[in-house]
Design an enzyme around this catalytic site. Sequence first.
Site, short mmCIF file in Angstrom:
data_model
loop_
_atom_site.label_atom_id
_atom_site.label_comp_id
_atom_site.label_asym_id
_atom_site.label_seq_id
_atom_site.Cartn_x
_atom_site.Cartn_y
_atom_site.Cartn_z
N ILE A 1 3.11 9.25 -4.92
CA ILE A 1 2.42 7.96 -4.78
C ILE A 1 3.07 7.12 -3.68
CG2 ILE A 1 2.11 5.72 -5.93
CD1 ILE A 1 1.53 7.33 -8.51
N GLY B 1 2.03 7.50 0.01
CA GLY B 1 0.86 6.78 0.53
C GLY B 1 0.96 5.29 0.35
N HIS B 2 1.83 4.86 -0.55
CA HIS B 2 1.89 3.43 -0.91
C HIS B 2 3.32 2.94 -0.79
CE1 HIS B 2 1.45 -0.24 -3.39
NE2 HIS B 2 0.16 -0.15 -3.14
N PHE B 3 3.90 2.71 0.42
CA PHE B 3 3.26 2.89 1.70
C PHE B 3 4.19 3.75 2.54
CE2 PHE B 3 1.53 -1.12 0.15
CZ PHE B 3 0.19 -1.02 0.44
#
Lengths: 157, 93
Positions: free
Chosen positions: A34, A37-39
């Site tokens: 996670i 992608g974040h971030f």
Amino acid sequence: MRLEYFQLIDRIVDLDLAQQTIRTEARVPDASTIFEGHFPGHPLMPGVLLIEAMAQTSGWLVIAVTKFSRMPFFAALKEAKLRSFVPPGQDLSLSAKLLHEGSGYAVTKADICCEGKLTCNAEITFRLVEFPNAEFRANMEKMAAVLEFPMESLAHG
Amino acid sequence: MPSTFDTVANIISETCDIPRDTIKPESHAINDLGIDSLDFLDIAFAIDKAFGIKMPLEQWTQEVNDGKATTEQYFQLNNLCTRIDELVAAKGA
């Protein structure tokens, strides 16, 4: 916290049926896809997952208050505030209070603190329904054991 | 002191953003006012709090589903207000 299983809290540390409150703890994992992608280059715990952590904390309180007779399903969120960033590896202290147990619904107020500082809070509404089937209930009871849910308190509450 | 109907109508108006003057005693919460089940949870919460009661929504829904009652009996506002008055009276008894 096991993000891949959508388990957002690690343990229940206090359950007060008289006051209708609960406290739980969780540690954001150091690594997760996670965070890729974040971030990228700036990993942050997504706010929606912090809200889910408050919902799970509240949900266990509702299960306790209803003595495992109803399953709470997340229905509405109000006044949600995400006050500061939460990085990987952060310890979370979560709490919830039952505002109202209605017929077929319940409303809680929940928050998360990091190092003593209020990080997010919200009012959450749940629909309460009978457990869909025996397997579902058995899985919830297994999860209750994982989270150290104080089953014995239901007999005295 | 506002009537039960006025309190309920104000709650519905504020919760669902429905003009207050369109809410009548004979209005059906679902069929006439278009209130869905999620919005009704907010209304139920506000009514429960305002009157210090716990409306037996699960029982009412079950009776409707079983064909033992009509939605008008519980969700037409004048009937809903009668149910609320009964619950308030039972609480004080």
